[in-house]
Design an enzyme around this catalytic site. Structure first.
Site: not given
Length: 328
Positions: A36, A207
């Site tokens: 991430d 996402e």
């Protein structure tokens, strides 16, 4: 002699601990362990704010930052914030909590760290924000959640974009099982919302939303698929404003024979004008998921066609993209 041996042992242990704590210097993709990655240039250095990082398994209780001037050697810049420094984290009554997917923004000389707080079930996930005087922190939590999930919306994966044309700042968040993107305009203090902006749902959105602007075009890119499966990938859409309406343009980063599940990315422009995509991936051959182990962060060049479309990204191994070169 005994004293000499003890001195040598202490020196050896000190060197070993220093080596273990150091960020491994890699002159090739993948860059280092983590997931991430939110990336931004600060001065001449590329900073990455990931979930986890080099040195061990993801414990999900704190964030670190790493920086590099050459995209080959990385320096650990310190601990940003820990779970036990967030006073409101236990207000939901859940027995355990986790931190992941940070995003960083800057305004008026301050740095703002936005982050996901789980679990997502049975209690709603939340997004927090903390403030620091410098990118390495320490960050001070604002004292309350910025966004709380619920009713099918998972408050995860925050990303903040400052619109260079309007001067407004937007928070993008959401996804995963609910696969719902929501957008808010932030107040000037960056720790509260002024209003929610209704947006359409981009095709194939799961996402990890990210927004950047180039030549007056706004690019919304995001992850699709399951995070630990081969279908995890990056898609994008374009618009004339930072809140749409969006025109879907396709996938730009997908699994190949040697790397699986690339996604949850950032897009940044280097000082030489080169555009880069910073993302995580699984270093493994093609095959079915779910994958286990640790994801790795990689950096590749992002190129555009003459019509402004983003060209498919070819994942690389070996030397990392250079910060020297021509504009694109």
């Amino acid at each position: 002699m005994q004293g000499d041996r003890m001195t040598m042992l202490r020196l050896f242990l000190t060197a070993a601990l220093a080596t273990a704590a150091a960020v491994p210097a890699k002159a090739r993709n993948p860059q280092f362990q983590g997931a991430d990655p939110h990336a931004m240039f600060i001065g001449g250095d590329l900073w990455i704010f990931p979930t986890g990082g080099p040195g061990g398994a993801w414990e999900a209780d704190r964030f670190f930052a790493f920086s590099s001037r050459d995209l080959k050697t990385w320096e650990k810049r310190g601990e940003l914030i820990r779970r036990d420094q967030i006073a409101w984290i236990g207000d939901d009554g859940a027995p355990a909590h986790f931190l992941w997917a940070p995003g960083v923004a800057t305004r008026n000389g301050k740095y703002y760290l936005y982050y996901s707080v789980g679990p997502q079930n049975p209690t709603p996930s939340r997004i927090g924000v903390a403030v620091a005087d410098r990118p390495a922190g320490p960050y001070r939590d604002s004292g309350k959640p910025l966004i709380t999930g619920g009713n099918g919306f998972e408050a995860i994966d925050p990303m903040v974009f400052a619109d260079p044309r309007s001067g407004k700042t937007y928070l993008y968040a959401g996804g995963s099982a609910g696969a719902t993107l929501r957008v808010w305009e932030l107040r000037p203090d960056m720790i509260g919302t002024a209003r929610e902006v209704k947006v359409e749902q981009p095709p194939h959105f799961t996402e990890g939303a990210f927004v950047h602007e180039r030549n007056g075009v706004y690019y919304l890119s995001y992850s699709h698929g399951r995070w630990n499966g081969p279908d995890y990938s990056v898609h994008y859409a374009t618009a004339a404003s930072p809140t749409g309406p969006w025109r879907y343009r396709g996938a730009i980063l997908t699994s190949d024979a040697r790397h699986q599940g690339p996604g949850h990315h950032s897009i940044v422009r280097a000082r030489n004008g080169e555009w880069l995509i910073v993302y995580h991936r699984w270093e493994r051959p093609a095959g079915p998921g779910p994958f286990a182990g640790e994801r790795q962060i990689a950096i590749d060049v992002l190129r555009y066609g003459a019509d402004g479309t983003i060209l498919p990204v070819r994942m690389t191994d070996g030397d990392a993209p250079t910060l020297a070169g021509r504009r694109r």
